[in-house]
Design a protein around this motif. Structure first.
Motif, PDB file in Angstrom:
ATOM      1  N   ARG A  37       0.895  -1.116  -0.010  1.00 13.76           N
ATOM      2  CA  ARG A  37       0.100  -0.163  -0.323  1.00 13.76           C
ATOM      3  C   ARG A  37       0.900   1.290  -0.102  1.00 13.76           C
ATOM      4  O   ARG A  37       0.377   2.203  -0.660  1.00 13.76           O
ATOM      5  CB  ARG A  37      -0.970   0.029   1.208  1.00 13.76           C
ATOM      6  N   LEU A  38       1.837   1.192   0.576  1.00 11.75           N
ATOM      7  CA  LEU A  38       2.808   2.421   0.953  1.00 11.75           C
ATOM      8  C   LEU A  38       3.529   2.665  -0.555  1.00 11.75           C
ATOM      9  O   LEU A  38       3.521   3.974  -1.011  1.00 11.75           O
ATOM     10  CB  LEU A  38       4.044   2.042   1.966  1.00 11.75           C
ATOM     11  N   SER A  39       3.854   1.763  -1.250  1.00  9.82           N
ATOM     12  CA  SER A  39       4.556   1.762  -2.632  1.00  9.82           C
ATOM     13  C   SER A  39       3.608   2.497  -3.673  1.00  9.82           C
ATOM     14  O   SER A  39       4.037   3.201  -4.204  1.00  9.82           O
ATOM     15  CB  SER A  39       5.076   0.182  -3.076  1.00  9.82           C
ATOM     16  N   THR A  40       2.287   1.876  -3.620  1.00  9.92           N
ATOM     17  CA  THR A  40       1.562   2.508  -4.309  1.00  9.92           C
ATOM     18  C   THR A  40       1.126   4.081  -4.093  1.00  9.92           C
ATOM     19  O   THR A  40       0.993   4.792  -4.948  1.00  9.92           O
ATOM     20  CB  THR A  40      -0.034   1.684  -4.327  1.00  9.92           C
ATOM     21  N   ALA A  41       1.103   4.325  -2.800  1.00  8.13           N
ATOM     22  CA  ALA A  41       0.871   5.623  -2.396  1.00  8.13           C
ATOM     23  C   ALA A  41       1.953   6.594  -2.689  1.00  8.13           C
ATOM     24  O   ALA A  41       1.762   7.731  -3.018  1.00  8.13           O
ATOM     25  CB  ALA A  41       0.616   5.788  -1.069  1.00  8.13           C
ATOM     26  N   LEU A 139      13.963   6.909   5.278  1.00  8.02           N
ATOM     27  CA  LEU A 139      13.183   7.318   6.226  1.00  8.02           C
ATOM     28  C   LEU A 139      11.732   7.090   5.533  1.00  8.02           C
ATOM     29  O   LEU A 139      10.856   6.743   6.550  1.00  8.02           O
ATOM     30  CB  LEU A 139      13.106   9.021   6.500  1.00  8.02           C
ATOM     31  N   LEU A 140      11.334   7.408   4.183  1.00  9.31           N
ATOM     32  CA  LEU A 140      10.100   7.133   3.608  1.00  9.31           C
ATOM     33  C   LEU A 140       9.821   5.863   3.219  1.00  9.31           C
ATOM     34  O   LEU A 140       8.589   5.415   3.225  1.00  9.31           O
ATOM     35  CB  LEU A 140      10.077   8.218   2.730  1.00  9.31           C
ATOM     36  N   PHE A 141      10.708   4.962   2.741  1.00  9.37           N
ATOM     37  CA  PHE A 141      10.308   3.934   2.050  1.00  9.37           C
ATOM     38  C   PHE A 141      10.344   2.657   3.263  1.00  9.37           C
ATOM     39  O   PHE A 141       9.976   1.484   2.603  1.00  9.37           O
ATOM     40  CB  PHE A 141      11.483   3.417   1.037  1.00  9.37           C
ATOM     41  N   ARG A 142      10.888   2.719   4.410  1.00  3.13           N
ATOM     42  CA  ARG A 142      10.791   1.929   5.459  1.00  3.13           C
ATOM     43  C   ARG A 142      11.336   0.405   5.014  1.00  3.13           C
ATOM     44  O   ARG A 142      10.689  -0.602   5.292  1.00  3.13           O
ATOM     45  CB  ARG A 142       9.031   1.657   5.686  1.00  3.13           C
ATOM     46  N   GLU A 144      13.935  -2.451   5.888  1.00  2.00           N
ATOM     47  CA  GLU A 144      14.337  -2.945   6.962  1.00  2.00           C
ATOM     48  C   GLU A 144      15.838  -2.488   7.517  1.00  2.00           C
ATOM     49  O   GLU A 144      16.632  -2.337   6.427  1.00  2.00           O
ATOM     50  CB  GLU A 144      14.558  -4.708   6.966  1.00  2.00           C
ATOM     51  N   TYR A 145      16.340  -2.368   8.678  1.00  4.73           N
ATOM     52  CA  TYR A 145      17.367  -1.715   8.997  1.00  4.73           C
ATOM     53  C   TYR A 145      18.524  -1.923   8.252  1.00  4.73           C
ATOM     54  O   TYR A 145      19.341  -1.394   7.864  1.00  4.73           O
ATOM     55  CB  TYR A 145      17.333  -1.815  10.663  1.00  4.73           C
ATOM     56  N   TRP A 146      18.780  -3.520   8.427  1.00  6.43           N
ATOM     57  CA  TRP A 146      20.148  -4.034   7.935  1.00  6.43           C
ATOM     58  C   TRP A 146      19.954  -3.686   6.309  1.00  6.43           C
ATOM     59  O   TRP A 146      21.241  -3.424   5.637  1.00  6.43           O
ATOM     60  CB  TRP A 146      20.208  -5.471   8.071  1.00  6.43           C
ATOM     61  N   HIS A 147      19.059  -4.068   5.616  1.00 10.51           N
ATOM     62  CA  HIS A 147      19.082  -3.633   4.119  1.00 10.51           C
ATOM     63  C   HIS A 147      19.192  -2.205   3.620  1.00 10.51           C
ATOM     64  O   HIS A 147      19.640  -2.024   2.810  1.00 10.51           O
ATOM     65  CB  HIS A 147      17.503  -4.095   3.653  1.00 10.51           C
ATOM     66  N   ALA A 148      18.649  -1.298   4.698  1.00  9.61           N
ATOM     67  CA  ALA A 148      18.824   0.046   4.706  1.00  9.61           C
ATOM     68  C   ALA A 148      20.250   0.419   4.824  1.00  9.61           C
ATOM     69  O   ALA A 148      20.869   1.210   3.898  1.00  9.61           O
ATOM     70  CB  ALA A 148      18.252   0.987   5.573  1.00  9.61           C
ATOM     71  N   ILE A 149      21.036  -0.425   5.569  1.00  8.21           N
ATOM     72  CA  ILE A 149      22.222  -0.046   5.777  1.00  8.21           C
ATOM     73  C   ILE A 149      23.198  -0.435   4.420  1.00  8.21           C
ATOM     74  O   ILE A 149      24.119   0.492   3.927  1.00  8.21           O
ATOM     75  CB  ILE A 149      23.018  -0.876   7.127  1.00  8.21           C
ATOM     76  N   VAL A 150      22.902  -1.414   3.865  1.00 11.13           N
ATOM     77  CA  VAL A 150      23.607  -1.804   2.407  1.00 11.13           C
ATOM     78  C   VAL A 150      23.135  -0.925   1.593  1.00 11.13           C
ATOM     79  O   VAL A 150      24.181  -0.425   0.703  1.00 11.13           O
ATOM     80  CB  VAL A 150      22.884  -3.380   2.375  1.00 11.13           C
TER      81      VAL A 150
END
Length: 420
Positions: A37-41, A139-142, A144-150
């Motif tokens: 839903r977030l991706s669509t929005a 911050l906006l695409f949410r 997962e933390y470890w994936h965001a680090i990569v």
């Protein structure tokens, strides 16, 4: 997932970055719906905001404006759309985060390509746009933390590497490296807190849901015996009436013989123990996945058997009667065994109301008591296999029976109350 497990995770803060595997699977299924839903929005606003920044390209770097337009509309925008479409599929969390990161990383790549191709002094301000995209991604695409680090590490490599290869002046290089590192750290810290809050919120929702389910279950159970009560019986009748499969059911109405006398002479604690023993036996003798055992009231029990023929229902009732008599519970005289009388009725719940079925079984129970108690009414047929336990497995024979229509009263006065 059990309520005590959820309570323990909340109390011990066992939700910071990962759950135990069994909970993690449920969490990701829950999060996947939210992420889709977030991706669509976010798709529309992302495309609009990103392409509006072509104004910056036109003002700061007019010599590379055509290249920037081509990259915007022929490469990056399609990647953003495709990554959003990828998010709508049922994929694992890692694939979802890869799709999520593709769009922002493509934006950063486009910015740094334009920077490297521009010879204008204004380009030394243009590359800072990549830092805003990095913050936006974390911050906006949410993710997962470890994936965001990569993803952030990859973005920093592209950003800093391009500055070095393009020969950025030392002050610009130092400021760019410090600003991008600070942006990555702060946005990742925010991402980590968002993930913690999301996991904590998930546990709270599950806690509320499980508490509501537990309350509903408790409301549909008898406190003394642990059996279901009439509330659950009504719900099952409603399900059967709406079901598309066979709805032929048997109702066994069971009453403990001379229970008031037993209760008065042996005491209420002994009476409660007697009812619990009978309740446990009924549960053991029925199919938990298909049948229903209900404490109907006082010393009365009701057993609902699904897809059971009239003959099998009577054989099961006789088996129950014999097993209860064999429990060895005695009245105060030490000789008279606790027995039960059972009335049976079989019909299609979609054509006959539940009240009619129960009333018919109750009338048969009354007939059994009038005939001398400690018996099943109508009388069960001989078991051809000689093993009543086989009846408890049921059979798949169709057909609606009315055992009460074939009542053969022991005395004339029984017939007046037994026929429904």
């Amino acid at each position: 997932m059990q309520l005590d497990h959820v309570d323990r995770l909340i109390l011990e803060r066992g939700y910071r970055l990962a759950f135990p595997q069994s909970v993690e699977t449920t969490y990701h299924a829950y999060r996947s719906r939210f992420r889709r839903r977030l991706s669509t929005a976010m798709l529309g606003p992302t495309l609009v905001c990103y392409n509006v920044f072509l104004v910056v390209d036109y003002v700061l770097l007019p010599e590379t404006f055509r290249l920037s337009v081509a990259l915007h509309f022929l490469l990056v925008s399609p990647i953003i759309i495709l990554s959003s479409l990828c998010m709508q599929s049922d994929c694992d969390p890692r694939t979802q985060d890869v799709c999520t990161a593709l769009g922002p990383l493509a934006m950063i790549g486009q910015i740094m390509v334009i920077y490297s191709y521009s010879a204008s002094e204004a380009a030394q301000h243009y590359h800072y746009l990549a830092i805003f995209v990095l913050i936006y991604m974390n911050l906006l695409f949410r993710m997962e933390y470890w994936h965001a680090i990569v993803a952030s590490a990859f973005a920093l490599m592209v950003y800093v590497g391009t500055l070095i290869v393009a020969g950025a002046p030392l002050p610009v290089l130092v400021i760019g490296m410090m600003a991008s590192a600070a942006a990555a750290y702060l946005s990742l810290s925010g991402n980590r807190q968002i993930q913690r809050d999301a996991r904590h919120g998930f546990l709270r929702r599950m806690q509320d849901k499980l508490r509501i389910e537990e309350a509903k279950t408790e409301a549909s159970r008898d406190a003394l015996t642990g059996l279901f009560n009439r509330r659950r019986l009504e719900a099952v009748f409603a399900e059967l009436a709406l079901g598309s499969s066979s709805s032929t059911i048997a109702i066994l109405m069971i009453d403990v013989d001379h229970f008031k006398q037993f209760n008065d002479q042996n005491g209420h604690l002994a009476g409660d123990l007697c009812l619990r023993e009978i309740a446990d036996l009924l549960v053991r003798l029925t199919r938990r996945d298909r049948d229903l055992v209900v404490r109907f009231g006082g010393e009365e029990f009701l057993v609902l058997l699904r897809s059971t023929s009239p003959d099998d229902a009577l054989r099961i009732a006789e088996r129950i009667r014999m097993e209860i008599e064999g429990l060895g519970m005695r009245h105060a005289d030490g000789e008279t065994a606790i027995t039960v009388s059972i009335g049976a009725m079989v019909d299609d719940v979609r054509t006959v109301s539940p009240e009619t079925l129960i009333a018919a079984a109750d009338a048969a129970l009354y007939a059994a008591k009038q005939a001398g108690r400690n018996r099943v009414w109508p009388p069960p047929p001989p078991d051809p296999a000689g093993d009543l336990s086989e009846s408890l497995e049921g059979n798949e024979r169709e057909g609606v029976g009315h055992p009460l229509q074939n009542l053969k009263p022991f005395r004339n006065e029984v017939a007046d109350v037994a026929i429904v």
